[in-house]
Scaffold this motif. Structure first.
Motif, mmCIF file in Angstrom:
data_model
loop_
_atom_site.group_PDB
_atom_site.id
_atom_site.type_symbol
_atom_site.label_atom_id
_atom_site.label_comp_id
_atom_site.label_asym_id
_atom_site.label_seq_id
_atom_site.Cartn_x
_atom_site.Cartn_y
_atom_site.Cartn_z
ATOM 1 N N THR A 69 -3.138 -1.033 -15.117
ATOM 2 C CA THR A 69 -2.214 -2.080 -15.539
ATOM 3 C C THR A 69 -2.346 -3.318 -14.650
ATOM 4 O O THR A 69 -2.061 -4.426 -15.090
ATOM 5 C CB THR A 69 -0.756 -1.580 -15.485
ATOM 6 N N HIS A 70 -2.792 -3.110 -13.394
ATOM 7 C CA HIS A 70 -2.893 -4.215 -12.444
ATOM 8 C C HIS A 70 -4.119 -4.042 -11.555
ATOM 9 O O HIS A 70 -4.609 -2.922 -11.376
ATOM 10 C CB HIS A 70 -1.643 -4.285 -11.553
ATOM 11 N N HIS B 265 2.897 2.282 -13.446
ATOM 12 C CA HIS B 265 1.960 1.224 -13.078
ATOM 13 C C HIS B 265 0.732 1.841 -12.430
ATOM 14 O O HIS B 265 0.844 2.696 -11.546
ATOM 15 C CB HIS B 265 2.613 0.254 -12.085
ATOM 16 N N VAL B 266 -0.435 1.409 -12.866
ATOM 17 C CA VAL B 266 -1.698 1.875 -12.298
ATOM 18 C C VAL B 266 -2.370 0.682 -11.633
ATOM 19 O O VAL B 266 -2.795 -0.258 -12.318
ATOM 20 C CB VAL B 266 -2.621 2.481 -13.374
ATOM 21 N N ILE B 267 -2.448 0.708 -10.306
ATOM 22 C CA ILE B 267 -3.002 -0.406 -9.541
ATOM 23 C C ILE B 267 -4.406 -0.047 -9.092
ATOM 24 O O ILE B 267 -4.587 0.849 -8.250
ATOM 25 C CB ILE B 267 -2.127 -0.727 -8.315
ATOM 26 N N ALA B 268 -5.401 -0.703 -9.652
ATOM 27 C CA ALA B 268 -6.782 -0.512 -9.223
ATOM 28 C C ALA B 268 -7.046 -1.429 -8.035
ATOM 29 O O ALA B 268 -6.893 -2.644 -8.131
ATOM 30 C CB ALA B 268 -7.745 -0.833 -10.361
ATOM 31 N N VAL B 269 -7.403 -0.845 -6.899
ATOM 32 C CA VAL B 269 -7.735 -1.627 -5.705
ATOM 33 C C VAL B 269 -9.248 -1.804 -5.714
ATOM 34 O O VAL B 269 -9.998 -0.849 -5.492
ATOM 35 C CB VAL B 269 -7.258 -0.932 -4.417
ATOM 36 N N ALA B 270 -9.694 -3.010 -6.003
ATOM 37 C CA ALA B 270 -11.111 -3.251 -6.259
ATOM 38 C C ALA B 270 -11.601 -4.462 -5.491
ATOM 39 O O ALA B 270 -10.858 -5.426 -5.279
ATOM 40 C CB ALA B 270 -11.352 -3.453 -7.762
ATOM 41 N N SER B 271 -12.860 -4.397 -5.098
ATOM 42 C CA SER B 271 -13.485 -5.500 -4.371
ATOM 43 C C SER B 271 -14.964 -5.518 -4.679
ATOM 44 O O SER B 271 -15.608 -4.461 -4.740
ATOM 45 C CB SER B 271 -13.256 -5.352 -2.862
ATOM 46 N N VAL C 297 4.122 -6.166 -3.270
ATOM 47 C CA VAL C 297 3.614 -5.570 -4.507
ATOM 48 C C VAL C 297 4.754 -5.256 -5.465
ATOM 49 O O VAL C 297 4.694 -5.579 -6.667
ATOM 50 C CB VAL C 297 2.809 -4.302 -4.185
ATOM 51 N N LEU C 298 5.813 -4.639 -4.967
ATOM 52 C CA LEU C 298 6.932 -4.265 -5.829
ATOM 53 C C LEU C 298 7.617 -5.493 -6.421
ATOM 54 O O LEU C 298 8.062 -5.463 -7.575
ATOM 55 C CB LEU C 298 7.932 -3.421 -5.043
ATOM 56 N N ALA C 299 7.694 -6.564 -5.649
ATOM 57 C CA ALA C 299 8.304 -7.792 -6.162
ATOM 58 C C ALA C 299 7.485 -8.368 -7.306
ATOM 59 O O ALA C 299 8.034 -8.955 -8.253
ATOM 60 C CB ALA C 299 8.444 -8.815 -5.038
ATOM 61 N N ARG C 300 6.165 -8.211 -7.254
ATOM 62 C CA ARG C 300 5.316 -8.721 -8.332
ATOM 63 C C ARG C 300 5.357 -7.808 -9.559
ATOM 64 O O ARG C 300 5.252 -8.285 -10.694
ATOM 65 C CB ARG C 300 3.881 -8.871 -7.837
ATOM 66 N N LEU C 301 5.515 -6.517 -9.336
ATOM 67 C CA LEU C 301 5.628 -5.599 -10.466
ATOM 68 C C LEU C 301 6.964 -5.756 -11.178
ATOM 69 O O LEU C 301 7.059 -5.586 -12.392
ATOM 70 C CB LEU C 301 5.478 -4.153 -9.980
#
Length: 269
Positions: free
Chosen positions: A140-141, A2-8, A249-253
């Protein structure tokens, strides 16, 4: 992987601090984690006590000067590694960003790491520029930190629109992990109004259960770009919030995954 982009869309929301603390908490939960820095400012490397631009990183991968294996930096937690932006100075920022968004280089780097990591947490630069767009194209997220203030609320639609466009045109697997309410002040009417608007405007599940409060420790960590766990010898109580965020986060993945009980504070870097 899983690749989580933290973006704002907006700066100053504590993005780097969130990436660092979330990465630590995910590693503590037993996952092989890479914190990936895509922001040319290099705050991640500085926060970990690395000399300014002293180590090669993403910039050198883009030019072919280094191999992935040689630029990964280990931490005291064997489950956590870091890939900083590398040797980028004010005179080379534009070239770095152009190289990052050109061609499939970033996707190639991530593909070479897929066997070594379960999760990548990517710290994107503020705004919706080319670098953030490229990150969304290979992620991915998306995790969207949102400061609890009216101005930040007005920017939500722009990032959601970008996510929809990238999903439709470039990356159909991209999904919104959720909005993370940050710097929330229960004593401030503006914060309460923003939170109420979010919880009523968006469908159930869009807003993460975890809320990052406006706390002196978090504000100091955001200013320094440092993990809460490294701010002082005895980690502040707020550090525990990131264990909760990791579980969220893990629960959503993996919705089938049972929630973990609270455990010990993660190992320090």
């Amino acid at each position: 992987m899983h690749v989580i982009a933290v973006a704002s869309q907006k700066g100053g929301v504590g993005k780097t601090t969130i990436c660092l603390n979330l990465g630590l908490a995910l590693a503590r939960a037993g996952h092989r984690v890479l914190i990936l820095e895509l922001d040319a400012q290099g705050s991640l490397g500085l926060s970990l006590g690395l000399a300014d631009r002293a180590r090669p990183g993403v910039a050198e991968l883009l030019t072919g000067a280094e191999r992935v294996e040689s630029v990964l930096q280990r931490t005291r937690d064997p489950q956590l590694q870091v890939l900083t932006v590398g040797r980028v100075d004010p005179t080379t920022v534009a070239g770095f960003e152009e190289a990052l968004v050109r061609g499939p280089v970033l996707a190639g780097v991530l593909s070479r790491l897929a066997d070594d990591f379960d999760l990548v947490v990517a710290d994107c630069p503020a705004g919706l520029g080319k670098v953030t767009t490229r990150a969304l194209e290979v992620a991915t997220h998306v995790l969207m930190p949102l400061q609890a203030e009216p101005l930040a609320l007005r920017s939500v639609g722009q990032l959601l629109a970008l996510i929809d466009r990238v999903r439709a045109e470039e990356n159909p697997r991209l999904s919104l992990l959720g909005l993370l309410l940050s710097m929330f002040d229960r004593q401030a009417s503006a914060s309460l109004d923003v939170a109420e608007t979010l919880w009523t405007r968006f469908p159930d599940g869009i807003i993460l259960d975890t809320v990052i409060p406006r706390d002196g420790a978090f504000l100091e960590a955001s200013l320094r770009g440092a993990p809460l766990l490294l701010m002082q010898k005895r980690p502040p109580p707020l550090a525990r919030v990131f264990d909760q965020l990791a579980n969220d986060v893990l629960a959503r993945l993996d919705p089938a995954r049972p929630e973990d009980d609270d455990g010990p504070i993660p190992l320090l870097l």
